[in-house]
Structures are given as structure tokens and as C-alpha cells.
Write a protein that holds these residues in place. Structure first.
Motif, PDB file in Angstrom:
ATOM      1  N   ARG A  42      -4.710   3.904  -9.649  1.00 19.33           N
ATOM      2  CA  ARG A  42      -4.917   4.811  -8.528  1.00 19.33           C
ATOM      3  C   ARG A  42      -6.412   4.945  -8.226  1.00 19.33           C
ATOM      4  O   ARG A  42      -7.218   5.199  -9.096  1.00 19.33           O
ATOM      5  CB  ARG A  42      -4.332   6.187  -8.860  1.00 19.33           C
ATOM      6  CG  ARG A  42      -4.358   7.172  -7.720  1.00 19.33           C
ATOM      7  CD  ARG A  42      -3.503   8.370  -8.038  1.00 19.33           C
ATOM      8  NE  ARG A  42      -3.861   9.024  -9.293  1.00 19.33           N
ATOM      9  CZ  ARG A  42      -3.929  10.339  -9.446  1.00 19.33           C
ATOM     10  NH1 ARG A  42      -3.678  11.135  -8.447  1.00 19.33           N
ATOM     11  NH2 ARG A  42      -4.223  10.865 -10.602  1.00 19.33           N
ATOM     12  N   GLY A  43      -6.769   4.790  -6.947  1.00 23.64           N
ATOM     13  CA  GLY A  43      -8.164   4.870  -6.540  1.00 23.64           C
ATOM     14  C   GLY A  43      -8.778   3.516  -6.259  1.00 23.64           C
ATOM     15  O   GLY A  43      -9.801   3.432  -5.589  1.00 23.64           O
ATOM     16  N   GLU A  44      -8.161   2.438  -6.763  1.00 26.33           N
ATOM     17  CA  GLU A  44      -8.653   1.100  -6.446  1.00 26.33           C
ATOM     18  C   GLU A  44      -8.265   0.728  -5.010  1.00 26.33           C
ATOM     19  O   GLU A  44      -7.327   1.280  -4.445  1.00 26.33           O
ATOM     20  CB  GLU A  44      -8.060   0.072  -7.418  1.00 26.33           C
ATOM     21  CG  GLU A  44      -8.518   0.226  -8.857  1.00 26.33           C
ATOM     22  CD  GLU A  44      -7.897  -0.803  -9.786  1.00 26.33           C
ATOM     23  OE1 GLU A  44      -8.485  -1.051 -10.849  1.00 26.33           O
ATOM     24  OE2 GLU A  44      -6.826  -1.356  -9.452  1.00 26.33           O
ATOM     25  N   ASP A  45      -8.999  -0.218  -4.434  1.00 28.96           N
ATOM     26  CA  ASP A  45      -8.650  -0.697  -3.096  1.00 28.96           C
ATOM     27  C   ASP A  45      -7.293  -1.380  -3.128  1.00 28.96           C
ATOM     28  O   ASP A  45      -7.003  -2.179  -4.022  1.00 28.96           O
ATOM     29  CB  ASP A  45      -9.702  -1.686  -2.591  1.00 28.96           C
ATOM     30  CG  ASP A  45     -11.011  -0.999  -2.227  1.00 28.96           C
ATOM     31  OD1 ASP A  45     -10.974   0.219  -1.972  1.00 28.96           O
ATOM     32  OD2 ASP A  45     -12.052  -1.683  -2.199  1.00 28.96           O
ATOM     33  N   LEU A  46      -6.470  -1.055  -2.138  1.00 24.43           N
ATOM     34  CA  LEU A  46      -5.136  -1.630  -2.053  1.00 24.43           C
ATOM     35  C   LEU A  46      -5.120  -2.759  -1.034  1.00 24.43           C
ATOM     36  O   LEU A  46      -5.888  -2.751  -0.070  1.00 24.43           O
ATOM     37  CB  LEU A  46      -4.127  -0.557  -1.643  1.00 24.43           C
ATOM     38  CG  LEU A  46      -4.020   0.673  -2.545  1.00 24.43           C
ATOM     39  CD1 LEU A  46      -2.981   1.633  -1.993  1.00 24.43           C
ATOM     40  CD2 LEU A  46      -3.680   0.276  -3.970  1.00 24.43           C
ATOM     41  N   PRO A  47      -4.220  -3.744  -1.193  1.00 30.81           N
ATOM     42  CA  PRO A  47      -4.103  -4.822  -0.206  1.00 30.81           C
ATOM     43  C   PRO A  47      -3.582  -4.293   1.121  1.00 30.81           C
ATOM     44  O   PRO A  47      -2.917  -3.256   1.179  1.00 30.81           O
ATOM     45  CB  PRO A  47      -3.106  -5.787  -0.861  1.00 30.81           C
ATOM     46  CG  PRO A  47      -2.352  -4.955  -1.842  1.00 30.81           C
ATOM     47  CD  PRO A  47      -3.303  -3.905  -2.331  1.00 30.81           C
ATOM     48  N   GLU A  48      -3.856  -5.015   2.187  1.00 31.47           N
ATOM     49  CA  GLU A  48      -3.526  -4.554   3.528  1.00 31.47           C
ATOM     50  C   GLU A  48      -2.030  -4.325   3.712  1.00 31.47           C
ATOM     51  O   GLU A  48      -1.613  -3.378   4.370  1.00 31.47           O
ATOM     52  CB  GLU A  48      -4.033  -5.568   4.573  1.00 31.47           C
ATOM     53  CG  GLU A  48      -5.539  -5.602   4.720  1.00 31.47           C
ATOM     54  CD  GLU A  48      -6.110  -4.264   5.160  1.00 31.47           C
ATOM     55  OE1 GLU A  48      -5.457  -3.590   5.998  1.00 31.47           O
ATOM     56  OE2 GLU A  48      -7.189  -3.889   4.676  1.00 31.47           O
ATOM     57  N   ASP A  49      -1.183  -5.196   3.144  1.00 34.85           N
ATOM     58  CA  ASP A  49       0.260  -5.032   3.371  1.00 34.85           C
ATOM     59  C   ASP A  49       0.793  -3.782   2.684  1.00 34.85           C
ATOM     60  O   ASP A  49       1.750  -3.169   3.151  1.00 34.85           O
ATOM     61  CB  ASP A  49       1.045  -6.279   2.933  1.00 34.85           C
ATOM     62  CG  ASP A  49       0.856  -6.612   1.462  1.00 34.85           C
ATOM     63  OD1 ASP A  49      -0.134  -6.149   0.861  1.00 34.85           O
ATOM     64  OD2 ASP A  49       1.691  -7.351   0.913  1.00 34.85           O
ATOM     65  N   LEU A  50       0.148  -3.346   1.602  1.00 32.97           N
ATOM     66  CA  LEU A  50       0.575  -2.113   0.945  1.00 32.97           C
ATOM     67  C   LEU A  50       0.071  -0.890   1.704  1.00 32.97           C
ATOM     68  O   LEU A  50       0.732   0.145   1.741  1.00 32.97           O
ATOM     69  CB  LEU A  50       0.080  -2.081  -0.499  1.00 32.97           C
ATOM     70  CG  LEU A  50       0.506  -0.871  -1.343  1.00 32.97           C
ATOM     71  CD1 LEU A  50       2.025  -0.730  -1.380  1.00 32.97           C
ATOM     72  CD2 LEU A  50      -0.051  -0.972  -2.760  1.00 32.97           C
ATOM     73  N   LYS A  51      -1.089  -1.010   2.343  1.00 32.95           N
ATOM     74  CA  LYS A  51      -1.602   0.091   3.156  1.00 32.95           C
ATOM     75  C   LYS A  51      -0.671   0.377   4.329  1.00 32.95           C
ATOM     76  O   LYS A  51      -0.480   1.525   4.722  1.00 32.95           O
ATOM     77  CB  LYS A  51      -2.990  -0.243   3.696  1.00 32.95           C
ATOM     78  CG  LYS A  51      -4.074  -0.350   2.641  1.00 32.95           C
ATOM     79  CD  LYS A  51      -5.380  -0.756   3.311  1.00 32.95           C
ATOM     80  CE  LYS A  51      -6.439  -1.117   2.296  1.00 32.95           C
ATOM     81  NZ  LYS A  51      -7.681  -1.578   2.963  1.00 32.95           N
ATOM     82  N   THR A  52      -0.096  -0.660   4.916  1.00 32.43           N
ATOM     83  CA  THR A  52       0.754  -0.492   6.095  1.00 32.43           C
ATOM     84  C   THR A  52       2.228  -0.338   5.754  1.00 32.43           C
ATOM     85  O   THR A  52       3.018   0.043   6.606  1.00 32.43           O
ATOM     86  CB  THR A  52       0.581  -1.691   7.049  1.00 32.43           C
ATOM     87  OG1 THR A  52       0.879  -2.904   6.346  1.00 32.43           O
ATOM     88  CG2 THR A  52      -0.844  -1.764   7.561  1.00 32.43           C
ATOM     89  N   ASN A  53       2.613  -0.638   4.526  1.00 32.83           N
ATOM     90  CA  ASN A  53       4.002  -0.497   4.099  1.00 32.83           C
ATOM     91  C   ASN A  53       4.024  -0.032   2.647  1.00 32.83           C
ATOM     92  O   ASN A  53       4.154  -0.815   1.722  1.00 32.83           O
ATOM     93  CB  ASN A  53       4.761  -1.815   4.257  1.00 32.83           C
ATOM     94  CG  ASN A  53       6.242  -1.679   3.924  1.00 32.83           C
ATOM     95  OD1 ASN A  53       6.702  -0.628   3.488  1.00 32.83           O
ATOM     96  ND2 ASN A  53       6.989  -2.743   4.123  1.00 32.83           N
ATOM     97  N   GLY A  54       3.860   1.296   2.473  1.00 32.84           N
ATOM     98  CA  GLY A  54       3.756   1.851   1.134  1.00 32.84           C
ATOM     99  C   GLY A  54       4.980   1.636   0.279  1.00 32.84           C
ATOM    100  O   GLY A  54       4.898   1.681  -0.944  1.00 32.84           O
ATOM    101  N   CYS A  55       6.132   1.401   0.906  1.00 32.75           N
ATOM    102  CA  CYS A  55       7.372   1.251   0.145  1.00 32.75           C
ATOM    103  C   CYS A  55       7.495  -0.122  -0.517  1.00 32.75           C
ATOM    104  O   CYS A  55       8.485  -0.405  -1.178  1.00 32.75           O
ATOM    105  CB  CYS A  55       8.571   1.536   1.038  1.00 32.75           C
ATOM    106  SG  CYS A  55       8.649   3.275   1.526  1.00 32.75           S
TER     107      CYS A  55
END
Length: 261
Positions: A42-55
Motif C-alpha cells: 500500500r502506497g506504492e505506485d499502481l499500474p494504470e489498469d488497476l487505477k482504472t479498474n480496482g476490482c
């Protein structure tokens, strides 16, 4: 399990005194990656597809069960609606030194995750899970109908919705004046205050104040002072508020998920 692409590991666990105490959170991430998952703390940069689709991601948690002579740990995997989709059996250790005991117990618990033979299927690339508050069930719909996004880090939970293909992004919790949450089919409100949030419950046409959610010294960690709901909590990657508290009837730790609306 193969439908989920990512796992998000918290910075710290409730039963420990500080973030990554005994390097247990780092070991959790390492073991998920060892057995095929793509994991983030938690707190690390997330990939773009996870940012737009958290599920696409699951939230990991490690629980400690009480034991007189043994250290007992269980690993839970929780989806974006707060539902536990997988739990390991207890991993145990008789080591007296804390770090050795926690590491041994965690590695034993991960044997059940190893047995999954996980390999991402790609099925959640075009669909996401959406919570249905009336029945606390989950349904999958095309992302063109609704989008529930993860935040870039745990301190900026986002909920996005659209019925015309347009995405409207809410402010993060640092700027939102009011946050609406659903728990046990009841609506709760977090109203921004200098100390953190005021916790209220909607009852018919009335709003009843329950107590305070106070900012702690640790980033994104809060102390909840609200009667039976008192405990500690944080906002997860999907904008839900995760509350850890003691059940007054059993004196056991329970975790409640207040789903972001």
C-alpha cells in the motif's frame, strides 16, 4: 482466484506495533510474488489498469489467532466489495523469537496459496465487480456501464461512475467534505473535520452523530471513537473504510468494511 491480476499488501498489520514490523509485510509481498501474483505494498505506485479498474486487485490481510504456545497466522484475500474470497489455514510456529515465529507461521500459511497454482486468466480485463447495497451481493457489468476505480495510493480512494461512457472522478479523502459509506445495509457519513472525520448514521430523514474518526500519527491510519464502532481503521485501495475493532460480546478482533458509495 485466477481472475484477479493484483494483490495489495497493507503497510502494517493490526497485531503489530508499526509498519512492516519484523519485515512481515515485505515477506507477505515476496511470497505472493513467489507464487505468481503481482503484488504491491500500500502506497506504492499502481499500474494504470488497476487505477482504472480496482476490482482487478485483491487486498491481502494477515490475522493472528490467539495461542498460548504457538504463533498462529491466517492470510485473507479480500475483493473490492469487501468480501473475503479466500482464506488460508492457520500457519503455526513454536519459535519463541517473534520475527522467526511470524516468518515461519506466514510461510506455512502460504502453502495454501502455493497450492492454488495461480495464473492470471485475464477475465477481469473488461468487466468489474459492482456492489449492490440492498443485498450485499456482487454482479459483473461491462465497464462502459459503470467504473469503480482504485486510487493511485491508499490515501486517495476514488469512486467513478458513468451511464454515458463519461467518467466523473470524486475528490480524494483529503479534500472530500462528505463521504458516504454502506455497512449492513445502513448508510453512514464521514464529514470532514480538522481532527479527521465526524462519523454519522443516516436514519430516515435524520442524521445521527456517532462519534469521531481521528487522524493518527501514521499516514492513512485513523483512531475511531464511536461507541461500539470504536477501534482503528484506514481507507483501502478501493475507497472503502476498513475498521478493526473488538467485539464487545466475545472480546475478539473483528474487521468491518464500510463500502464507499
Amino acid at each position: 482466484m485466477n481472475d484477479y491480476k493484483y494483490v495489495i499488501v497493507p503497510e502494517g498489520y493490526v497485531f503489530l506495533g508499526k509498519n512492516d514490523d519484523y519485515q512481515l509485510n515485505s515477506l507477505t509481498k515476496f511470497l505472493f510474488e513467489k507464487y505468481g501474483f503481482t503484488a504491491f505494498i500500500r502506497g506504492e505506485d499502481l499500474p494504470e489498469d488497476l487505477k482504472t479498474n480496482g476490482c482487478k486487485g485483491l487486498r491481502a490481510d494477515v490475522r493472528r489467532n490467539s495461542g498460548l504456545l504457538k504463533t498462529k497466522l491466517i492470510v485473507d484475500l479480500i475483493d473490492c466489495n469487501g468480501i473475503v474470497v479466500f482464506s488460508t489455514k492457520e500457519g503455526t510456529s513454536r519459535e519463541k523469537e517473534y520475527k522467526k515465529a511470524y516468518h515461519e507461521a506466514l510461510r506455512k500459511a502460504f502453502k495454501d496459496i502455493q497450492a492454488l497454482n495461480y495464473k492470471y486468466s485475464g477475465k477481469k480485463d473488461n468487466t468489474i465487480a459492482v456492489s449492490v447495497p440492498q443485498s450485499n451481493t456482487t454482479t459483473e457489468v461491462k465497464s462502459s456501464m459503470a467504473t469503480k476505480s482504485a486510487l493511485e495510493d491508499m490515501d486517495t480512494p476514488i469512486k467513478e461512475q458513468s451511464n454515458k461512457g463519461e467518467v466523473n472522478q470524486k475528490n480524494d479523502v483529503s479534500t472530500d467534505k462528505t463521504i458516504s459509506l454502506m455497512y449492513n445495509d445502513e448508510i453512514y457519513l464521514l464529514n470532514k473535520r480538522e481532527f479527521g472525520f465526524e462519523l454519522s448514521q443516516k436514519k430516515g430523514e435524520s442524521i445521527v452523530s456517532l462519534g469521531k474518526i481521528l487522524k493518527s500519527s501514521r499516514k492513512n491510519d485513523y483512531i475511531v471513537n464511536a461507541g461500539d464502532l470504536s477501534g482503528s481503521g484506514y481507507f483501502d485501495a478501493f475507497g472503502n473504510f476498513i475498521l478493526d475493532r473488538i467485539n464487545p460480546a466475545t472480546d475478539k478482533l473483528i474487521t468491518d468494511t464500510f463500502a464507499r458509495q
